[in-house]
Design a protein around this motif. Sequence first.
Motif, short mmCIF file in Angstrom:
data_model
loop_
_atom_site.label_atom_id
_atom_site.label_comp_id
_atom_site.label_asym_id
_atom_site.label_seq_id
_atom_site.Cartn_x
_atom_site.Cartn_y
_atom_site.Cartn_z
N PHE A 165 0.82 -1.20 0.00
CA PHE A 165 0.00 0.00 0.00
C PHE A 165 0.87 1.27 0.00
O PHE A 165 0.54 2.26 -0.65
N ARG A 166 1.96 1.21 0.73
CA ARG A 166 2.88 2.35 0.73
C ARG A 166 3.50 2.53 -0.66
O ARG A 166 3.64 3.65 -1.16
N GLU A 167 3.86 1.41 -1.29
CA GLU A 167 4.43 1.47 -2.63
C GLU A 167 3.40 1.97 -3.64
O GLU A 167 3.73 2.72 -4.56
N LEU A 168 2.16 1.55 -3.47
CA LEU A 168 1.09 2.00 -4.36
C LEU A 168 0.99 3.52 -4.34
O LEU A 168 0.79 4.16 -5.38
N ASP A 169 1.16 4.10 -3.17
CA ASP A 169 1.10 5.55 -3.01
C ASP A 169 2.37 6.22 -3.50
O ASP A 169 2.33 7.07 -4.41
N GLN A 170 3.51 5.81 -2.97
CA GLN A 170 4.75 6.53 -3.22
C GLN A 170 5.36 6.24 -4.59
O GLN A 170 5.92 7.14 -5.22
N ARG A 171 5.25 5.01 -5.07
CA ARG A 171 5.87 4.65 -6.34
C ARG A 171 4.94 4.88 -7.52
O ARG A 171 5.38 5.30 -8.60
N PHE A 172 3.66 4.59 -7.33
CA PHE A 172 2.73 4.65 -8.45
C PHE A 172 1.77 5.83 -8.40
O PHE A 172 0.99 6.03 -9.33
N GLY A 173 1.79 6.61 -7.33
CA GLY A 173 0.93 7.77 -7.25
C GLY A 173 -0.53 7.45 -7.15
O GLY A 173 -1.39 8.20 -7.63
N ALA A 174 -0.84 6.28 -6.54
CA ALA A 174 -2.24 5.86 -6.37
C ALA A 174 -2.54 5.80 -4.89
O ALA A 174 -2.44 4.75 -4.26
N SER A 175 -2.90 6.93 -4.31
CA SER A 175 -3.13 7.02 -2.87
C SER A 175 -4.62 6.90 -2.56
O SER A 175 -5.47 7.00 -3.45
N GLY A 176 -4.93 6.68 -1.29
CA GLY A 176 -6.31 6.66 -0.83
C GLY A 176 -6.76 5.30 -0.38
O GLY A 176 -6.32 4.27 -0.89
N ASP A 177 -7.67 5.27 0.61
CA ASP A 177 -8.12 4.00 1.16
C ASP A 177 -8.93 3.19 0.15
O ASP A 177 -8.89 1.96 0.16
N PHE A 178 -9.66 3.85 -0.76
CA PHE A 178 -10.44 3.09 -1.72
C PHE A 178 -9.55 2.48 -2.80
O PHE A 178 -9.87 1.43 -3.36
N ALA A 179 -8.42 3.13 -3.07
CA ALA A 179 -7.44 2.53 -3.98
C ALA A 179 -6.88 1.26 -3.37
O ALA A 179 -6.72 0.23 -4.04
N GLU A 180 -6.58 1.30 -2.07
CA GLU A 180 -6.07 0.13 -1.38
C GLU A 180 -7.14 -0.96 -1.31
O GLU A 180 -6.84 -2.15 -1.50
N ALA A 181 -8.39 -0.57 -1.08
CA ALA A 181 -9.48 -1.54 -1.02
C ALA A 181 -9.68 -2.21 -2.37
O ALA A 181 -10.00 -3.41 -2.44
N TYR A 182 -9.48 -1.47 -3.45
CA TYR A 182 -9.59 -2.03 -4.80
C TYR A 182 -8.60 -3.18 -4.99
O TYR A 182 -8.92 -4.20 -5.62
N VAL A 183 -7.38 -3.00 -4.47
CA VAL A 183 -6.37 -4.06 -4.59
C VAL A 183 -6.85 -5.34 -3.93
O VAL A 183 -6.75 -6.44 -4.50
N VAL A 184 -7.41 -5.22 -2.72
CA VAL A 184 -7.94 -6.39 -2.02
C VAL A 184 -9.10 -6.99 -2.80
O VAL A 184 -9.18 -8.21 -3.01
N ALA A 185 -10.02 -6.15 -3.27
CA ALA A 185 -11.20 -6.62 -3.99
C ALA A 185 -10.83 -7.32 -5.29
O ALA A 185 -11.50 -8.28 -5.71
N HIS A 186 -9.77 -6.87 -5.96
CA HIS A 186 -9.30 -7.52 -7.18
C HIS A 186 -8.86 -8.95 -6.89
O HIS A 186 -9.21 -9.88 -7.62
#
Length: 297
Positions: A156-177
Amino acid sequence: MQWRGRRQSDNVEDRRGGGSLGGGGFRIPIGGGGRGGGISIGGLVLILGICWLTGINPLTLLSGGDIMGDGGSGYEQTAQRRAPADDEMSQFVRTILADTEDTWTRVFQKAGERYQAPTLVMFSGGTRSACGTASSATGPFYCPSDRKVYLDTGFFRELDQRFGASGDFAEAYVVAHEIGHHVQNLLGVLPKFNQARQRMSEVEANRMSVRVELQADCFAGVWGKYTQQEGILESGDLEEALNAAQQIGDDTLQKRSQGYVVPDSFNHGTSAQRVKWFKRGFDSGDIGSCDTFSGDV
């Protein structure tokens, strides 16, 4: 996303603090390379397999009218050093997992079936699965053999810092996928794909893998629609998920890592495709809209 204070799932193994190992499964990529009344789940899977072979869309049976093989060796449970059960990351993951359980339980119940919830394994550094060893380098993945989702929460930290995809719903999408892959496993999609790809060339297997991954994105969108109907989404949440899908498309990842794209190596779908299929599931809230195996994607 208003996730605090909601039900939390007990189907979580917290292995954070374990050692660093290697990995496989149906995963979210983090580099540049390139789930009819009265029928048992077993009977449903058989019917779905027949539908697949005969060209009938199996998703109509449930619509109301990250990829490696699942074989693995040397499975063993790693020693667990449990993080505090009430830390925020654990609460968040357990809450999102509970929401997916509620969503898919409702979908399966409409078809007269029982949803079999998976287990989610949180780890840090590395752990072992029935699909082999897993490390933070592989990204989140689903293992069909043990029906578990593996998540190094540092992603989740990498999703934010490396890919510029921040936010709790972005993280939830990863789990839902990844839960979407579990739904595919229950529906018989993954077993059929694993059998078929043994007879495919690498390019053909990649193209079919894209369709499998895009369907998991669409299933994640269906989950997203249910959360919207529950009234827990906030302004900007949908945009967070769509941005995450955009940032982890094969073409975007390859451009970022090597400066050019190799379409024949795509195995998750382009950014545009991932956005399209998540949004299709979200807009419809209907699993029947997620047929990525017919026509163009």
